[in-house]
Scaffold this active site. Sequence first.
Site, PDB file in Angstrom:
ATOM      1  CG  ASP A   1      -2.132   0.814   1.075  1.00  0.00           C
ATOM      2  OD1 ASP A   1      -2.932   0.899   2.029  1.00  0.00           O
ATOM      3  OD2 ASP A   1      -2.298   1.401  -0.014  1.00  0.00           O
TER       4      ASP A   1
HETATM    5  C1  LIG Z   1      -3.592  -1.766  -6.255  1.00  0.00           C
HETATM    6  C2  LIG Z   1      -2.760  -1.663  -5.025  1.00  0.00           C
HETATM    7  C3  LIG Z   1      -1.628  -2.642  -4.965  1.00  0.00           C
HETATM    8  C4  LIG Z   1      -2.201  -0.258  -4.899  1.00  0.00           C
HETATM    9  C5  LIG Z   1      -1.774   0.064  -3.474  1.00  0.00           C
HETATM   10  O1  LIG Z   1      -1.333   1.408  -3.413  1.00  0.00           O
HETATM   11  P1  LIG Z   1      -2.460   2.477  -3.476  1.00  0.00           P
HETATM   12  O2  LIG Z   1      -2.888   2.676  -4.852  1.00  0.00           O
HETATM   13  O3  LIG Z   1      -3.551   2.117  -2.512  1.00  0.00           O
HETATM   14  O4  LIG Z   1      -1.752   3.830  -3.020  1.00  0.00           O
HETATM   15  P2  LIG Z   1      -2.346   4.875  -1.995  1.00  0.00           P
HETATM   16  O5  LIG Z   1      -2.765   4.104  -0.775  1.00  0.00           O
HETATM   17  O6  LIG Z   1      -1.191   5.810  -1.718  1.00  0.00           O
HETATM   18  O7  LIG Z   1      -3.531   5.532  -2.655  1.00  0.00           O
HETATM   19 MG   LIG Z   2      -3.994   2.428  -0.635  1.00  0.00          MG
END
Ligand SMILES: CC(C)CCOP(=O)(O)OP(=O)(O)O
Ligand SMILES: [Mg+2]
Length: 237
Positions: free
Chosen positions: A16
Site C-alpha cells: 500500500d
Molecule cells: C492496487 C494496489 C496494490 C495499490 C496500493 O497502493 P495504493 O494505490 O492504494 O496507493 P495509496 O494508498 O497511496 O492511494
Molecule cells: Mg492504498
Amino acid sequence: GLRRELMPKHVAVIMDGNRRWAWSRGLMPQAGYLAGAGALKVVVDLCRKWGIHVLTVFAFSSDNWLRPKVEVDFLMGLLESVLKDEVASMSRKGIRLSVIGDVSKLPQSLREFITQCENTTKNNSRFNLVIAINYSGKYDIVQACQSIARKVKDGVVEPEEINEFMINNELGTNLMPFPYPDLLIRTSGEVRVSNFFLWQLAYTELYFTDTLWPDFGEDELLRALHVFQRRVRRYGV
Ligand SMILES: CC(C)CCOP(=O)(O)OP(=O)(O)O
Ligand SMILES: [Mg+2]
C-alpha cells in the site's frame, strides 16, 4: 541478527501507498504503481535469499474496481506486463506463480497470461509467489461455503463432518504449502486488513510500517523480519 530457523515460512504483504509515493514526488499515480512493481521484484528476490518459502502479495482487491478507469486499466496492463517480463526468470529461479482471486472478471488477455504463467511454473518448488488479484477475503469464504454446501446437498458430506480442514481445502490458498501466513506486512501507515486474507490470518503476526510500498526494500524487510523473530508466537497458549 536474523536466525534462519526462525524465518517465517509464508509472508503476506499488502503493498500500500503507491499513489501517495507518486503524489509526494509530483508524479502521476501510474508512476507509483510502476515503482510498486519494482519493489515487488526486489522483495521476491530478498524473500528467496532469506529462505522464506511463500510470498503472497495483495495486488488488486475487489474494491479497487471503484478506482478511476484509467488507473484500473493501467493496473491490469501492468500486471500483464510484469507476468510477461518475469515468467522466464521465474522459471529459471524455480519460482512457482499462483494467482488467487476471482480471475473471471479480469481482461481476457490478462486471464490467458495468468493461466500460461501458472502452467509454465506449476512444477517449480523452490519458491511460491502468490499474487492476489481481484481477491476478497469474504468472497473466498463464501465460495468455500458454497462448495461444501453443494457436497452436503449431493449427500457426499454430512453437516457434522464439516470442520476447519475441510474449509481450508476449499479456500483459494488450498494448493500452496504453508497456507497460513506467519507474518503479514502492510505498508503506508494503514492499520487494517481491508478484506484481504481473513480466515488465513488466524495466527498471523501483524506488522505495520509507515513506509510507502515503493520505498520498501531490504532495510525495511529486515526490520520486519527482526520484529517477527523477536515475537514469541503463542498460538493462544
Ligand atoms: C492496487 C494496489 C496494490 C495499490 C496500493 O497502493 P495504493 O494505490 O492504494 O496507493 P495509496 O494508498 O497511496 O492511494
Ligand atoms: Mg492504498
